[in-house]
Design a protein around this motif. Sequence first.
Motif, PDB file in Angstrom:
ATOM      1  N   PHE A  35     -12.637  27.723   4.765  1.00 45.02           N
ATOM      2  CA  PHE A  35     -13.726  26.774   4.991  1.00 45.02           C
ATOM      3  C   PHE A  35     -14.943  27.169   4.159  1.00 45.02           C
ATOM      4  N   GLU A  36     -15.811  26.177   3.972  1.00 45.00           N
ATOM      5  CA  GLU A  36     -17.091  26.398   3.291  1.00 45.00           C
ATOM      6  C   GLU A  36     -18.185  26.646   4.335  1.00 45.00           C
ATOM      7  N   PRO A  37     -19.132  27.534   4.047  1.00 44.65           N
ATOM      8  CA  PRO A  37     -19.197  28.392   2.865  1.00 44.65           C
ATOM      9  C   PRO A  37     -18.179  29.517   2.929  1.00 44.65           C
ATOM     10  N   ALA A  38     -17.741  29.974   1.781  1.00 45.53           N
ATOM     11  CA  ALA A  38     -16.731  31.018   1.728  1.00 45.53           C
ATOM     12  C   ALA A  38     -17.228  32.280   2.421  1.00 45.53           C
ATOM     13  N   GLY A  39     -16.307  32.905   3.160  1.00 49.84           N
ATOM     14  CA  GLY A  39     -16.654  34.106   3.897  1.00 49.84           C
ATOM     15  C   GLY A  39     -16.665  33.917   5.393  1.00 49.84           C
ATOM     16  N   ARG A  86     -23.355  41.859  -5.782  1.00 55.26           N
ATOM     17  CA  ARG A  86     -24.723  41.547  -5.364  1.00 55.26           C
ATOM     18  C   ARG A  86     -24.947  40.042  -5.237  1.00 55.26           C
ATOM     19  N   ALA A  87     -24.201  39.237  -5.976  1.00 54.64           N
ATOM     20  CA  ALA A  87     -24.372  37.785  -5.925  1.00 54.64           C
ATOM     21  C   ALA A  87     -23.722  37.161  -4.699  1.00 54.64           C
ATOM     22  N   LEU A  88     -22.931  37.933  -3.942  1.00 54.31           N
ATOM     23  CA  LEU A  88     -22.248  37.397  -2.761  1.00 54.31           C
ATOM     24  C   LEU A  88     -23.187  37.399  -1.559  1.00 54.31           C
ATOM     25  N   ASP A  89     -22.808  36.627  -0.547  1.00 53.03           N
ATOM     26  CA  ASP A  89     -23.609  36.503   0.671  1.00 53.03           C
ATOM     27  C   ASP A  89     -22.924  37.262   1.795  1.00 53.03           C
ATOM     28  N   PRO A  90     -23.479  38.370   2.257  1.00 56.18           N
ATOM     29  CA  PRO A  90     -22.822  39.139   3.318  1.00 56.18           C
ATOM     30  C   PRO A  90     -22.887  38.473   4.688  1.00 56.18           C
ATOM     31  N   ARG A  91     -23.725  37.454   4.842  1.00 65.13           N
ATOM     32  CA  ARG A  91     -23.838  36.738   6.128  1.00 65.13           C
ATOM     33  C   ARG A  91     -23.837  35.233   5.861  1.00 65.13           C
ATOM     34  N   PRO A  92     -22.690  34.662   5.567  1.00 66.32           N
ATOM     35  CA  PRO A  92     -22.650  33.237   5.174  1.00 66.32           C
ATOM     36  C   PRO A  92     -23.050  32.272   6.278  1.00 66.32           C
ATOM     37  N   GLY A  93     -22.934  32.694   7.534  1.00 64.01           N
ATOM     38  CA  GLY A  93     -23.272  31.784   8.627  1.00 64.01           C
ATOM     39  C   GLY A  93     -24.750  31.632   8.877  1.00 64.01           C
ATOM     40  N   LEU A 130     -16.501  39.694   1.859  1.00 67.57           N
ATOM     41  CA  LEU A 130     -16.660  39.716   0.405  1.00 67.57           C
ATOM     42  C   LEU A 130     -15.365  39.324  -0.304  1.00 67.57           C
ATOM     43  N   SER A 131     -14.233  39.762   0.251  1.00 70.94           N
ATOM     44  CA  SER A 131     -12.952  39.421  -0.361  1.00 70.94           C
ATOM     45  C   SER A 131     -12.705  37.921  -0.335  1.00 70.94           C
ATOM     46  N   LEU A 132     -13.042  37.265   0.760  1.00 71.27           N
ATOM     47  CA  LEU A 132     -12.864  35.816   0.854  1.00 71.27           C
ATOM     48  C   LEU A 132     -13.721  35.087  -0.173  1.00 71.27           C
ATOM     49  N   GLN A 133     -14.939  35.562  -0.373  1.00 73.18           N
ATOM     50  CA  GLN A 133     -15.816  34.921  -1.354  1.00 73.18           C
ATOM     51  C   GLN A 133     -15.330  35.166  -2.782  1.00 73.18           C
ATOM     52  N   LEU A 134     -14.827  36.365  -3.046  1.00 70.43           N
ATOM     53  CA  LEU A 134     -14.290  36.656  -4.375  1.00 70.43           C
ATOM     54  C   LEU A 134     -13.026  35.856  -4.637  1.00 70.43           C
ATOM     55  N   ALA A 135     -12.201  35.685  -3.599  1.00 67.13           N
ATOM     56  CA  ALA A 135     -10.982  34.886  -3.764  1.00 67.13           C
ATOM     57  C   ALA A 135     -11.320  33.432  -4.044  1.00 67.13           C
ATOM     58  N   ALA A 136     -12.361  32.924  -3.418  1.00 66.91           N
ATOM     59  CA  ALA A 136     -12.772  31.544  -3.671  1.00 66.91           C
ATOM     60  C   ALA A 136     -13.252  31.364  -5.105  1.00 66.91           C
ATOM     61  N   ARG A 137     -13.769  32.440  -5.702  1.00 66.57           N
ATOM     62  CA  ARG A 137     -14.217  32.391  -7.104  1.00 66.57           C
ATOM     63  C   ARG A 137     -13.124  32.815  -8.078  1.00 66.57           C
ATOM     64  N   ASP A 138     -11.916  33.113  -7.541  1.00 68.85           N
ATOM     65  CA  ASP A 138     -10.794  33.577  -8.357  1.00 68.85           C
ATOM     66  C   ASP A 138     -11.160  34.864  -9.089  1.00 68.85           C
TER      67      ASP A 138
END
Length: 508
Positions: free
Chosen positions: A209-213, A274-281, A223-231
Amino acid sequence: MALAAKLQLRQSQSLVMTPQLMQSIRLLQFTHVELEHFIDEEIERNPLLERAEPQDDAASDQAQKTEAEPQAAADGDWFENEAGWSAEAISEKLDTSLENLFPDDPGTSERLGPDLTAQWKSASGNGGGSSSEGLDAGDMAAGAITLRDHVGEQVALAFAEPVARLIAADLADGLDEAGYLRADPAEVAARLGTDAATVAKVLAVCQTFEPAGLFARDLAECLSLQLAARDRLDPAMKALVANLELLARRDFQTLKRICGVDEEDLLDMLAEIRALDPRPGMAFSGGVSDAIVADVEVRAANDGSWTVELNAETLPRVLVDHIYFAQVSPHAKNQAEKDFLAECLQNANWLTRSLDQRAKTILKVASEIVRQQDAFLVHGVRHLKPLNLRTVADAIGMHESTVSRVTANKYILTPRGVFELRYFFTASIAASGGGDAHSSEAVRDRIKQLIDEEKPVDVLSDDAIVDMLKESGVDIARRTVAKYREGMNIPSSVQRRREKRALASAGR
């Protein structure tokens, strides 16, 4: 020795905390929002209280006179009648000795001084606020979408089977405000009477689901979920995410060996992390931050001094409706109704007096703080003086606990920004040459400046910082420097040296 019973008379003095005294103490430490809420409750339960409305000059002067002297009518003969409405009768039934409620009363102009008295009068005269007719644009704004609503919309689109939707909704209930899944999938399966494999399958879909993470169970998975969404979840990045504790320690040499990359690739990977969001909710957090409204305003005067005034927006104006009391008091049918009206009148008079006293006390404490910290207002944080509550309390003739309550959650607007009143109370650090002591806040700022100005080839250790501070006249221990540095989230010299070397290598 024979035992015998006898009577003895003894006199003693003790401090009794009356309900009015306890309420007065609470009023001192109320914030602006808490005070408004308290006054609304008092107006709702007391028919003799009302808020001051915007009036013309003549009516406003009369209202101020009624508000400033709420006891004048109550203590005179205006209320005396054949029904027993006298100040003496009320005093016998209720505790109306308002002077006993303010042992630290700064009230009179003799104690406040003519300048502070004039400032208080001018500030209170601007109170009352204003009411606007019609609807504000904010009244028609749509409500913010919560994380639960956002996820619920995606659940309805992602699952067609009712069982899968039920499992997904249950998992969504286990999300915290940051978007992490705090529910145990095994417990969810047992509670819903299904197998763990089905819950895991539904969870895998929810993690897209969006947002990733969202629906991650820890930081590494988020972080892995967000990186996977960015391939971008390649083996090297997986190894980096699996060793976040090494990243927190800035152990870049070990990370390069584990990930099998060179310094340039590692720096690129760190930039992606650093560009990822550790708290997407948190983007859907329903919390609303209250804007800080300064209770006191400080401005530079033409003669070079400082003008200290109360913010009229934080001064609620409450009036006692004596006319309504005069109308209803003769119609009291029994003693219970008389007691109720007497209590309402006494509470209303007490509240107006307490609000007036609260404002004067805040003004007096703030004025002394401004006097003590004049160098800070002129030159900045480096000239912030050590200050404690007792120093201010002794200077203005109040108790230390009163100053503590006044400065709690109160803000002051200065030419250098908005600060909490507690900001100006800092610990004292001795001077190495026997001169004036230094403020701990000023020393923190000095430590931060030294670290910001250090070079990659000459990273300062805590001992080196201690030596530099002693050369500038600050006598400070190494453990104190380490405590201040950690409090500002500044890494140690070893960690800073590793990071600067990595950045320097990337620059080449």
